[in-house]
Scaffold this motif. Structure first.
Motif, PDB file in Angstrom:
ATOM      1  N   TYR A  47       8.357   5.462  -5.613  1.00 38.20           N
ATOM      2  CA  TYR A  47       7.591   5.727  -6.837  1.00 38.20           C
ATOM      3  C   TYR A  47       8.438   6.397  -7.923  1.00 38.20           C
ATOM      4  N   VAL A 105       8.429  14.053  -3.444  1.00 33.34           N
ATOM      5  CA  VAL A 105       7.607  15.265  -3.587  1.00 33.34           C
ATOM      6  C   VAL A 105       7.878  16.219  -2.418  1.00 33.34           C
ATOM      7  N   PHE A 144       6.453  17.558   0.224  1.00 33.76           N
ATOM      8  CA  PHE A 144       6.279  17.329   1.672  1.00 33.76           C
ATOM      9  C   PHE A 144       7.380  16.434   2.230  1.00 33.76           C
ATOM     10  N   CYS A 185       2.465  17.337  -3.794  1.00 34.40           N
ATOM     11  CA  CYS A 185       1.498  16.239  -3.645  1.00 34.40           C
ATOM     12  C   CYS A 185       0.110  16.879  -3.584  1.00 34.40           C
ATOM     13  N   PRO A 186      -0.752  16.616  -4.580  1.00 25.61           N
ATOM     14  CA  PRO A 186      -2.083  17.239  -4.579  1.00 25.61           C
ATOM     15  C   PRO A 186      -2.879  16.955  -3.310  1.00 25.61           C
ATOM     16  N   MET A 187      -2.675  15.769  -2.731  1.00 23.75           N
ATOM     17  CA  MET A 187      -3.413  15.475  -1.499  1.00 23.75           C
ATOM     18  C   MET A 187      -2.979  16.417  -0.370  1.00 23.75           C
ATOM     19  N   ASN A 226       1.860  13.183   4.413  1.00 24.12           N
ATOM     20  CA  ASN A 226       1.547  13.892   3.161  1.00 24.12           C
ATOM     21  C   ASN A 226       0.795  15.178   3.493  1.00 24.12           C
ATOM     22  N   CYS A 286      -5.977  10.932  -2.616  1.00 26.48           N
ATOM     23  CA  CYS A 286      -4.889  10.885  -3.587  1.00 26.48           C
ATOM     24  C   CYS A 286      -5.481  10.665  -4.987  1.00 26.48           C
ATOM     25  N   PRO A 287      -5.266  11.605  -5.906  1.00 22.55           N
ATOM     26  CA  PRO A 287      -5.849  11.470  -7.245  1.00 22.55           C
ATOM     27  C   PRO A 287      -5.340  10.240  -8.002  1.00 22.55           C
ATOM     28  N   THR A 288      -4.209   9.716  -7.590  1.00 18.47           N
ATOM     29  CA  THR A 288      -3.681   8.511  -8.250  1.00 18.47           C
ATOM     30  C   THR A 288      -4.373   7.263  -7.690  1.00 18.47           C
ATOM     31  N   HIS A 289      -4.366   7.112  -6.395  1.00 14.32           N
ATOM     32  CA  HIS A 289      -4.911   5.881  -5.802  1.00 14.32           C
ATOM     33  C   HIS A 289      -6.422   5.728  -5.988  1.00 14.32           C
ATOM     34  N   GLU A 323      -4.270   4.251   0.740  1.00  9.37           N
ATOM     35  CA  GLU A 323      -4.864   5.439   0.100  1.00  9.37           C
ATOM     36  C   GLU A 323      -5.951   5.046  -0.905  1.00  9.37           C
ATOM     37  N   CYS A 360       1.697   8.635 -10.648  1.00  9.50           N
ATOM     38  CA  CYS A 360       1.644   9.913  -9.936  1.00  9.50           C
ATOM     39  C   CYS A 360       2.484  10.901 -10.754  1.00  9.50           C
ATOM     40  N   MET A 418       5.459  12.613  -8.974  1.00  6.80           N
ATOM     41  CA  MET A 418       6.613  11.761  -8.676  1.00  6.80           C
ATOM     42  C   MET A 418       7.499  11.576  -9.910  1.00  6.80           C
TER      43      MET A 418
HETATM   44 FE1  SF4 Z   1       0.584  12.451  -3.319  1.00  5.33          FE
HETATM   45 FE2  SF4 Z   1      -0.806  10.437  -4.340  1.00  5.33          FE
HETATM   46 FE3  SF4 Z   1       1.426  11.200  -5.526  1.00  5.33          FE
HETATM   47 FE4  SF4 Z   1       1.495   9.931  -3.163  1.00  5.33          FE
HETATM   48  S1  SF4 Z   1       0.805   9.111  -5.114  1.00  5.33           S
HETATM   49  S2  SF4 Z   1       2.667  11.740  -3.736  1.00  5.33           S
HETATM   50  S3  SF4 Z   1      -0.347  10.769  -2.205  1.00  5.33           S
HETATM   51  S4  SF4 Z   1      -0.454  12.413  -5.291  1.00  5.33           S
END
Ligand code: SF4
Ligand code: 13P
Length: 326
Positions: free
Chosen positions: A38, A73, A75, A98-100, A126, A184-187, A212, A272, A275
């Protein structure tokens, strides 16, 4: 102010100079640059290794370099630190989280385990090192089904992604999956309606989604896989057009690797923010100043490595790989 052509040329020169500086610093520090799929296009271009979370964990073990610059990120860098206690792991931007992964803590997981004493715990990669340390097995989006199938317990607490948990449940109905309510706030921005609308514009396109995404999106997808799985699938299949349900950074390599094929993002907002915090400038700065070192306290690391190691064993990581410090 220059013309747009001059601005583009200046931007290219700026990036080329930084890329050159990074090559020199990399040599000086005996470093390798590991990059998630990403990341920005220009970062993918200077990578020694690009890949999904699983491939990057495996690459981190195999490298002989003394320093790993992890472009992804927090993690991901932490997993590299768990697996490589004798290497220096650098995350160029410390705010890249990573917010998740932040949607669960070790304390909350411990409480959940008390409610289900007969359940095994699978944590999606994650997640923090402390959460991994409380888990029996780790998994990534590319091996979650394989990992869950390999566990003998019927009940499985699956953290933190509810969508991946529900997807695994649909594929392994003989297990009882207890999902954590993270996402995941993006997916989750991809909605069923988005897919229907873009499919109406490109009826021949196959829908390829990351697990996700919401279950309604996955239900109308032709193929569901990790980011590395998407590269493999789109290359080998006969289809010529694809609707991609994951972060927009994927489009760069998909288009580069498949010049005769067309790729459309499932919705416009698939980015994201974490990322995208890493830039060439921050990578150069990271190598110059040796920041930010990601380390995991030894007591946590020794517990967390067990869940990662079990995952790598199930995934068939070659026996020759020695997991340092285990
Ligand atoms: Fe976390 Fe979603 Fe970003 Fe992946 S895309 S790093 S799960 S926030
Ligand atoms: P992959 O392991 O499929 O690359 O996914 C990582 C991730 O953060 C997806 O949002």
């Amino acid at each position: 102010m220059g013309t747009s052509k001059e601005n583009k040329a200046n931007d290219k020169k700026y990036k080329d100079d930084l890329a050159q500086k990074i090559v020199e610093l990399k040599k000086k520090r005996n470093a390798v640059i590991i990059v998630h799929n990403y990341q920005r296009d220009e970062i993918q271009d200077i990578a020694d290794i690009t890949g999904d979370s699983l491939a990057l964990s495996q690459a981190a073990i195999k490298t002989d370099a003394k320093v790993i610059v992890f472009c992804g990120v927090h993690f991901m860098a932490e997993s590299a630190a768990i697996l490589n206690p004798h290497k220096t792991i650098l995350l160029p931007v410390i705010e890249a989280g990573c917010p998740m992964a932040d949607m669960i803590s070790a304390d909350k997981l411990r409480a959940k385990k008390k409610d289900h004493p007969d359940a095994a715990v699978v944590c999606y990669v994650n997640s923090s090192a402390k959460v991994k340390a409380e888990s029996d097995y780790c998994c990534t989006s590319s091996n979650a089904i394989e990992v869950v199938k390999a566990i003998h317990n019927k009940k499985i607490i699956f953290v933190p992604d509810k969508n991946l948990a529900l997807y695994v449940q649909s594929q392994v109905p003989e297990k009882e999956i207890i999902p954590w309510q993270g996402f995941c706030p993006t997916h989750i921005r991809v909605q069923e309606q988005d897919i229907k609308e873009i499919k109406a514009l490109h009826p021949e396109a196959e829908v390829v989604s990351h697990p996700e995404c919401d279950p309604e999106v996955l239900a109308i997808s032709d193929h569901i896989c990790s980011t590395a799985g998407m590269f493999k699938y789109c290359k080998q299949t006969a289809a010529k057009e694809f609707i991609i349900g994951t972060e927009m950074g994927m489009l760069y390599k998909l288009r580069k690797d498949n010049p005769g094929k067309k790729f459309y993002l499932a919705t416009e907002h698939l980015i994201c923010p974490s990322m995208k915090l890493t830039t060439l400038g921050w990578i150069a700065h990271s190598l110059e100043t040796m920041t930010h070192v990601i380390a995991v306290p030894e007591d946590v690391r020794l517990k967390a490595i067990t869940s990662l190691k079990k995952m790598l064993e199930i995934t068939g990581e070659p026996q020759s790989v020695v997991l340092a410090g285990y």
